[in-house]
Scaffold this motif. Structure first.
Motif, short mmCIF file in Angstrom:
data_model
loop_
_atom_site.label_atom_id
_atom_site.label_comp_id
_atom_site.label_asym_id
_atom_site.label_seq_id
_atom_site.Cartn_x
_atom_site.Cartn_y
_atom_site.Cartn_z
N GLY A 39 0.83 -1.20 0.00
CA GLY A 39 0.00 0.00 0.00
C GLY A 39 0.86 1.24 0.00
O GLY A 39 2.07 1.18 0.27
N TYR A 40 0.25 2.38 -0.28
CA TYR A 40 1.02 3.60 -0.41
C TYR A 40 1.70 4.00 0.89
O TYR A 40 2.90 4.30 0.92
CB TYR A 40 0.15 4.76 -0.91
CG TYR A 40 0.91 6.06 -0.97
CD1 TYR A 40 1.87 6.27 -1.95
CD2 TYR A 40 0.70 7.06 -0.02
CE1 TYR A 40 2.61 7.44 -1.99
CE2 TYR A 40 1.43 8.24 -0.06
CZ TYR A 40 2.38 8.42 -1.05
OH TYR A 40 3.11 9.57 -1.08
N GLN A 41 0.94 3.98 1.99
CA GLN A 41 1.50 4.49 3.24
C GLN A 41 2.69 3.68 3.75
O GLN A 41 3.66 4.24 4.23
CB GLN A 41 0.43 4.56 4.35
CG GLN A 41 -0.57 5.72 4.19
CD GLN A 41 -1.86 5.28 3.52
OE1 GLN A 41 -1.87 4.29 2.76
NE2 GLN A 41 -2.93 5.99 3.79
N VAL A 119 -5.85 5.69 -15.92
CA VAL A 119 -5.64 5.43 -14.49
C VAL A 119 -6.97 5.07 -13.83
O VAL A 119 -7.07 4.11 -13.04
CB VAL A 119 -5.00 6.65 -13.80
CG1 VAL A 119 -4.97 6.47 -12.29
CG2 VAL A 119 -3.59 6.90 -14.33
N LEU A 120 -7.99 5.82 -14.17
CA LEU A 120 -9.33 5.62 -13.62
C LEU A 120 -9.89 4.24 -13.97
O LEU A 120 -10.42 3.52 -13.13
CB LEU A 120 -10.25 6.69 -14.21
CG LEU A 120 -11.49 7.08 -13.44
CD1 LEU A 120 -11.09 7.78 -12.16
CD2 LEU A 120 -12.35 8.02 -14.30
N ARG A 121 -9.73 3.86 -15.22
CA ARG A 121 -10.21 2.55 -15.66
C ARG A 121 -9.46 1.43 -14.96
O ARG A 121 -10.05 0.42 -14.57
CB ARG A 121 -10.01 2.38 -17.17
CG ARG A 121 -11.06 3.08 -18.01
CD ARG A 121 -10.74 2.83 -19.50
NE ARG A 121 -11.21 3.88 -20.37
CZ ARG A 121 -12.39 3.88 -20.99
NH1 ARG A 121 -13.22 2.88 -20.81
NH2 ARG A 121 -12.74 4.87 -21.77
N THR A 122 -8.15 1.61 -14.81
CA THR A 122 -7.35 0.59 -14.13
C THR A 122 -7.82 0.45 -12.68
O THR A 122 -7.99 -0.67 -12.18
CB THR A 122 -5.86 0.98 -14.15
OG1 THR A 122 -5.50 1.33 -15.48
CG2 THR A 122 -4.99 -0.16 -13.67
N ALA A 123 -8.07 1.59 -12.03
CA ALA A 123 -8.53 1.55 -10.64
C ALA A 123 -9.90 0.91 -10.53
O ALA A 123 -10.18 0.16 -9.58
CB ALA A 123 -8.55 2.95 -10.04
N LEU A 132 -4.53 1.32 -3.69
CA LEU A 132 -3.33 2.15 -3.81
C LEU A 132 -3.67 3.61 -3.99
O LEU A 132 -3.13 4.50 -3.31
CB LEU A 132 -2.52 1.71 -5.03
CG LEU A 132 -1.40 0.73 -4.81
CD1 LEU A 132 -0.72 0.43 -6.12
CD2 LEU A 132 -0.40 1.31 -3.82
N MET A 133 -4.57 3.87 -4.93
CA MET A 133 -4.97 5.24 -5.23
C MET A 133 -5.60 5.89 -4.01
O MET A 133 -5.35 7.06 -3.71
CB MET A 133 -6.02 5.23 -6.34
CG MET A 133 -5.55 4.56 -7.59
SD MET A 133 -4.72 5.75 -8.61
CE MET A 133 -6.06 6.93 -8.77
#
Lengths: 203, 203
Positions: A39-41, A119-123, A132-133
Motif C-alpha cells: 500500500g502507499y503508506q 488510471v481511472l479505468r485501471t482503478a 493504492l490510489m
C-alpha cells in the motif's frame, strides 16, 4: 499495473544508478511491486531502492519523494497535489472557481485526459490499484486540503468534491452523454464552481 | 450483458407465451441482442417479440413498455424514472433535498446498491453497454426532467446531477475512500442536497 510485464526485472544488481532508461524501468517496476504489496503508506523508498538494486540516496535524488515515485510508477500525468494549492492559495470566496477552472483546463489537454482516464479505468477494474490510489489520495490530497479548511467534516467535503470531479470525468468522457460531453468548459465552469464552493466553504 | 450466454437462445418458436421462466429468459436474451444491435431508441418491442418468437401483444402485456423491458433485460434493480418524479413533484425549493434523500435511501438497500454497482461496472467495461445506458438515460430521464425545469441548459444541469450521483457511488462504494465510505447518509444529505439544488434550480 501497466508496464510491469514488459520485461523481467533484473534484481539485486547493487550500485546501479537510477539515471538510465533501463534502471528507471527497473526502479518503477520495483516501486509498483512494493506499492502493490504494502500500500502507499507502508511502502518505503528504502525497500524500493533495495529491490531495484540502486542506492537509496540516488533514488531520492532522481525521483524526489515517495509521492513523486508513486505518480511516476502509476503513470499519473499530473501531480494531484497541485489541486491542494488551488484550494488553499488565495481568497476562500473563490475556491470553487479556482478548483473548477483548474480541473476543466486539465481535461482540455487530450494527452493528460487520456492518461487520467486510463488510471481511472485501471482503478475501477482492480481492487489492488483502487486501494493504492485511495491510500495516496487520502494521504497526499484529502488530509492536506482538510487541514486548511475551517468547516465541519473537512475530509468528507474534500472527498465529495473529488467524487464530483470523478463522476464528471466519467459522464463527460467515458459515458460521453450529450450535451455534457460536448459542452464547452465555460458552460460547466460556473455550475461546477458553485458545487465545489458549497462543499468546501459553506456551512 | 450479464446472463446472455447462460444458454443458447431458442429462436423462432412462435406462439410461446412470455409468462414462463424459459420464455422470460428467451425474451430477455432477444431484448439484450436487439438493444445491443440497435441502441435503446431504435430497438422495437415488435422486433424483440419476433426474435423471441412470442406475440407482440403478449410481450406488451407481460413487460409493459420498452423502457420496462430494457430495465429487466439489463437487470436494473430500480426504475431510474422514479428520480424524475422526485425532481418534478413538489416544491422546487426542496428539489435538492428530495433527490439527495431518494438516492441515499436507495443505496442503503444492499441488494439494490450491489446491483446498481454491477450495472455501473458493466457499463464502464463495455462501450456497447455504456452506449445503451446513455440512450436510455437521455431518453427516459434527462429529457423528461429537463422539460420540467425553468433554468438555462436544463439537460446539462440534469447530467451534472447524474455525474455527481455516479461519482459519489464510485467514491463511496467502489473506491471506498474514508471517511466518505462509512459516513452516515444523514451527514451526506445536506451537502449533496445543496449541490443538487444548485445544479437544478439556481441560475
Amino acid at each position: 499495473m501497466t508496464s510491469a510485464a514488459e520485461q523481467p526485472a533484473p534484481r539485486k544488481k547493487t550500485g546501479r544508478r537510477p539515471g538510465g532508461a533501463d534502471t528507471r524501468r527497473t526502479v518503477l517496476e520495483a516501486a509498483r511491486a512494493e506499492f502493490a504489496a504494502l500500500g502507499y503508506q507502508k511502502a518505503s523508498m528504502r525497500a524500493i531502492a533495495r529491490a531495484a538494486g540502486v542506492d537509496a540516496a540516488l533514488l531520492h535524488h532522481y525521483f524526489g519523494s515517495k509521492d513523486k515515485l508513486f505518480l511516476a510508477a502509476l503513470e499519473f500525468p499530473v501531480d494531484p497535489r497541485l489541486i491542494v494549492d488551488q484550494v488553499l492559495a488565495g481568497d476562500r470566496a473563490q475556491v470553487g472557481d479556482r478548483v473548477a477552472r483548474f480541473v476543466l483546463a486539465l481535461w482540455e489537454q487530450p494527452t493528460v485526459r487520456d492518461r487520467l482516464l486510463a488510471v481511472l479505468r485501471t482503478a475501477a477494474a482492480s481492487e489492488e490499484v483502487a486501494a493504492l490510489m485511495r491510500g495516496f489520495m487520502v494521504t497526499e490530497v484529502v488530509s492536506r486540503v482538510a487541514v486548511g479548511l475551517d468547516v465541519p467534516q473537512p475530509e468528507l467535503r474534500v472527498e465529495l468534491v473529488m467524487s464530483q470531479i470523478l463522476g464528471l470525468a466519467m459522464a463527460r468522457y467515458v459515458i460521453a452523454v450529450e450535451p455534457l460531453a460536448s459542452a464547452p468548459g465555460e458552460d460547466l465552469l460556473p455550475l461546477l464552481a458553485r458545487a465545489v464552493q458549497g462543499y468546501l466553504v459553506e456551512t
